[in-house]
Scaffold this active site. Structure first.
Site, PDB file in Angstrom:
ATOM      1  N   SER A  25       2.038   0.210   2.744  1.00  0.00           N
ATOM      2  CA  SER A  25       1.664  -0.533   1.545  1.00  0.00           C
ATOM      3  C   SER A  25       2.638  -0.210   0.424  1.00  0.00           C
ATOM      4  O   SER A  25       3.316   0.816   0.444  1.00  0.00           O
ATOM      5  CB  SER A  25       0.246  -0.161   1.103  1.00  0.00           C
ATOM      6  OG  SER A  25       0.218   1.160   0.578  1.00  0.00           O
ATOM      7  N   ASP A  26       2.684  -1.087  -0.557  1.00  0.00           N
ATOM      8  CA  ASP A  26       3.424  -0.771  -1.771  1.00  0.00           C
ATOM      9  C   ASP A  26       2.529   0.072  -2.673  1.00  0.00           C
ATOM     10  O   ASP A  26       1.328   0.193  -2.458  1.00  0.00           O
ATOM     11  CB  ASP A  26       3.853  -2.058  -2.478  1.00  0.00           C
ATOM     12  CG  ASP A  26       4.965  -1.818  -3.484  1.00  0.00           C
ATOM     13  OD1 ASP A  26       5.429  -0.667  -3.611  1.00  0.00           O
ATOM     14  OD2 ASP A  26       5.368  -2.781  -4.147  1.00  0.00           O
ATOM     15  N   TRP A  27       3.132   0.641  -3.683  1.00  0.00           N
ATOM     16  CA  TRP A  27       2.404   1.512  -4.590  1.00  0.00           C
ATOM     17  C   TRP A  27       1.329   0.709  -5.344  1.00  0.00           C
ATOM     18  O   TRP A  27       1.598  -0.338  -5.931  1.00  0.00           O
ATOM     19  CB  TRP A  27       3.382   2.156  -5.562  1.00  0.00           C
ATOM     20  CG  TRP A  27       4.023   3.396  -5.030  1.00  0.00           C
ATOM     21  CD1 TRP A  27       4.033   4.630  -5.633  1.00  0.00           C
ATOM     22  CD2 TRP A  27       4.762   3.572  -3.808  1.00  0.00           C
ATOM     23  NE1 TRP A  27       4.715   5.544  -4.852  1.00  0.00           N
ATOM     24  CE2 TRP A  27       5.170   4.926  -3.726  1.00  0.00           C
ATOM     25  CE3 TRP A  27       5.097   2.718  -2.759  1.00  0.00           C
ATOM     26  CZ2 TRP A  27       5.899   5.442  -2.658  1.00  0.00           C
ATOM     27  CZ3 TRP A  27       5.822   3.230  -1.691  1.00  0.00           C
ATOM     28  CH2 TRP A  27       6.218   4.559  -1.643  1.00  0.00           C
TER      29      TRP A  27
ATOM     30  N   SER B 168      -1.013  -1.080  -4.163  1.00  0.00           N
ATOM     31  CA  SER B 168      -1.312  -2.400  -3.602  1.00  0.00           C
ATOM     32  C   SER B 168      -2.258  -2.336  -2.410  1.00  0.00           C
ATOM     33  O   SER B 168      -2.518  -3.348  -1.772  1.00  0.00           O
ATOM     34  CB  SER B 168      -0.019  -3.107  -3.190  1.00  0.00           C
ATOM     35  OG  SER B 168       0.618  -2.417  -2.133  1.00  0.00           O
TER      36      SER B 168
END
Length: 663
Positions: A164-166, A168
């Site tokens: 995942s992105d930060w 998100s």
């Protein structure tokens, strides 16, 4: 001195911007994840390489690769296992996209080649590359979800190791079943209280059966297999720097402040080597000459030079004065945000000019001041990081543009006094000498724009210039563990653990016995499906990458005075009458010569693959050559608006001096 505190820094559980858990009893260390797209972020003694958009402007595959090798060595030297780059999403489909500058350009082939060579160069150093944000990030606005605003959805499928992105990560069981393998950095959308959608809740979900153990094993296998694949189990250095402070000692778990134990967090390992030379070469070869009336360039050092614009000098507060470079003050060497790097120094244009020319006057202002009487032979060099309007009085003006992307130039481009325009893009730390080498003719400018510049914004369709707005809007892209806390273990506040308390673990197991949860949702299948027609090895069906045609082109420097490099590009035009909607021409390959002396020539080879001759058929979900024996036209030239040679695939011959299909 300590770095400015930001939300992102508070999320760090360890030294790095992202940190996994560890299982040291079985030999698996904590993995360190680090930005940025143009170098090691939030670290000292590293190189600020030119941005991705600058690298794309070189149109030089060897420089793209060399930059990646140097970056990979620096990431490894700092102990970073996973490089959060290269950035190939956004593609640049929206010129107003805030992170376009991190990628290589708005053409899919330029972006793909730049990304592939960067992955190759970085991973050859034993560092895992992360192609981000895949193809689903064309804008920053509404990109991320928070409790007060839902983000837009980019719907993709992906085969491989997924993180995942930060900030998100939005669900627990759902994201686990959908294929998320690593949650970075672990927090929920409000990263203040140390909670996570996974942590011990993933443990609970496995124990109670809502997430099958084979899905957990699959997550671990994908991550660990990648770690082994790049040899990080042997002689890979641990992190030796901290993203949170430049001091030698600091909090070992910064997010746990003020309860974190302290220790040595910075060992001041210098990883720069001679990488400034690669950075300077990229910055220099990216500089793009858009205008040179009366052959004003190259300049001679004997001329009187007047320099205008704050963009000519380093930010007077220091090159790193603005957190994440979030101010346009001084020389614009990078964009701003999480894609930035701390400057070890900044070779500014004005410093480099003063080393070259005795008679240099610098007007450190973006408003034209009163100046003494202008001498006929004076040259004014105007530095722009945005449109500054008219250039009065001087008859010989050179405009140098540092920019993250396209600008509207028409208000001043055709002024008689503006004799030369150079786009220097985002040069990183080597902004000065790379520019003066061009200005004074040590080398000829050989960069090409990695995007299009229109006369006015309305020349683009609204779908391109208008960002997706509104909450919840969709932007579809259809194209073994321990479950219990160890006895006597003391938790650190806000550090994310996978362990449940004993009573919680027992409760989860009881839920499994009562079948409160199904192993998978009803619509979910664990049966292996047959692969798609377009499937195969990495990158799809291997046959797609077979060479269809090779074209050898001899490039000659027809000038009599200057040496230089030349870019060669190949565009394909599909046969007339095919049942597919395709652009008139599409870039398929490019190459760049070495430095050629006047009269010297070099033969370059361009290659088109089976995929280059194909289109995607949405009905059969596969790549198709639309007319196998048809007449494909392969246009050759230095840019899309300068195509003078065409080769025909049906006759295997070429025609010189052909009329270009685009004007």
């Amino acid at each position: 001195m300590p770095l400015p505190v930001t939300t992102q820094l508070l999320m760090g559980a360890g030294r790095c911007v992202g940190n996994t858990g560890s299982a040291e009893r079985v030999g698996f260390p904590q993995l360190c994840l680090g930005d940025a797209a143009n170098g090691v972020r939030l670290a000292d003694l590293v190189t600020v390489f030119p941005a991705g958009i600058t690298t794309g402007a070189t149109w030089d595959k060897s420089l793209m690769y060399d930059r990646a090798v140097a970056m990979g060595k620096e990431f490894r030297g700092k102990g970073i296992n996973i490089y959060l780059g290269p950035s190939v999403g956004p593609l640049g489909r929206k010129p107003k996209g805030g992170r376009n500058w991190e990628g290589f350009g708005s053409d899919p082939v330029l972006q793909a080649i730049g990304g592939a060579l960067t992955i190759q160069g970085v991973q050859e150093q034993g560092v895992i590359a992360t192609m981000k944000h895949f193809i689903g990030n064309e804008q920053e606005m509404y990109r991320m979800f928070n409790p007060f605003q839902s983000g837009y959805s980019s719907n993709i499928g992906f085969q491989g190791f997924v993180m995942s992105d930060w900030l998100s990560h939005m669900s627990g069981v759902g994201s686990a079943l959908a294929g998320l393998d690593m949650n970075m950095p672990g927090d929920t959308q409000v990263p203040l209280f140390g909670y996570s959608y996974w942590m011990y809740d993933l443990t609970r979900s496995v124990l109670n059966g809502s997430v099958p153990i084979d899905r957990l094993n699959d997550m671990a296998t994908r991550i660990v297999a990648t770690w082994y694949r790049f040899g990080q189990n042997e002689d890979f250095p641990p992190p030796n720097f901290s993203t949170n402070t430049r001091d030698r000692e600091g909090d070992l778990y910064s997010a746990a402040w003020p309860f974190s134990p302290r220790g040595v967090v910075n060992e001041f390992v210098d990883v720069q080597a001679d990488h400034h030379l690669t950075a300077r070469q990229v910055a220099q070869d990216a500089i793009t000459l858009l205008k040179n009336d009366d052959s004003l360039l190259p300049l001679t050092t004997a001329r009187s030079i007047k320099v205008f614009g704050t963009g000519a000098q380093t930010n007077p507060d220091g090159p790193n004065a603005c957190s994440d470079r979030n101010c346009n003050k001084g020389t614009l060497g990078q964009g701003w945000g999480s894609g930035t790097v701390e400057y070890p120094y900044l070779d500014s244009p004005i410093d480099a000019l003063k080393l070259r020319v005795k008679d240099v006057t610098f007007y450190n202002t973006d408003k034209f001041p009163s100046v003494p009487t202008v001498i006929e032979n004076d040259v004014a060099i105007v530095f722009l990081t945005s449109d500054s309007g008219k250039i009065p009085k001087y008859k010989n003006v050179v405009v140098v543009v540092h920019t993250v992307g396209p600008l509207i130039l028409d208000r001043w481009h055709d002024l008689p006094s503006v004799k030369a325009i150079l786009f220097a893009h985002l040069p990183g730390q080597e902004a000065g000498e790379s520019l003066t080498n061009i200005l004074f003719g040590d080398v000829s400018p050989s960069g090409h724009l990695p995007y299009s510049i229109t006369k006015q914004e309305s020349d683009f369709p609204n779908s391109i210039t208008t960002l997706v707005t509104g909450s919840g809007v969709a932007d579809d892209y259809v194209e073994g563990f321990r479950s219990l806390t160890p006895s006597g273990f003391n938790k650190i506040f806000r550090y994310i653990y996978s362990w449940l308390q004993p009573d919680e673990a027992k409760e989860a197991v009881e839920h499994r016995k009562t079948r409160k949860y199904d192993a998978y949702p009803v619509e979910y299948s664990t049966q292996q499906k047959s692969g798609p027609r377009a499937g195969g090895g990495e990158g799809g069906n291997p046959a797609l990458w077979d060479t269809g045609y090779k074209i050898s082109v001899t490039v000659q420097n027809s000038g009599t005075k200057y040496s230089g490099k030349a870019v060669l590009q190949a565009y394909i035009q599909f046969p007339d009458g095919i049942p597919y909607d395709t652009p008139i021409i599409q870039l398929r390959d490019f190459a760049k010569t070495r430095v050629l002396r006047p009269g010297e020539s070099q033969t370059l080879e361009l290659r088109l693959t089976r995929k280059d001759l194909s289109v995607w058929d949405v009905e059969i979900q596969d790549w198709v050559i639309p007319e196998v024996d048809g007449r494909f036209k392969i246009w050759i030239g230095e840019s899309s608006d300068r195509l003078t040679t065409v080769c025909y695939t049906d006759k295997l011959d070429c025609e010189l001096g052909a009329k270009s299909p685009v004007s």
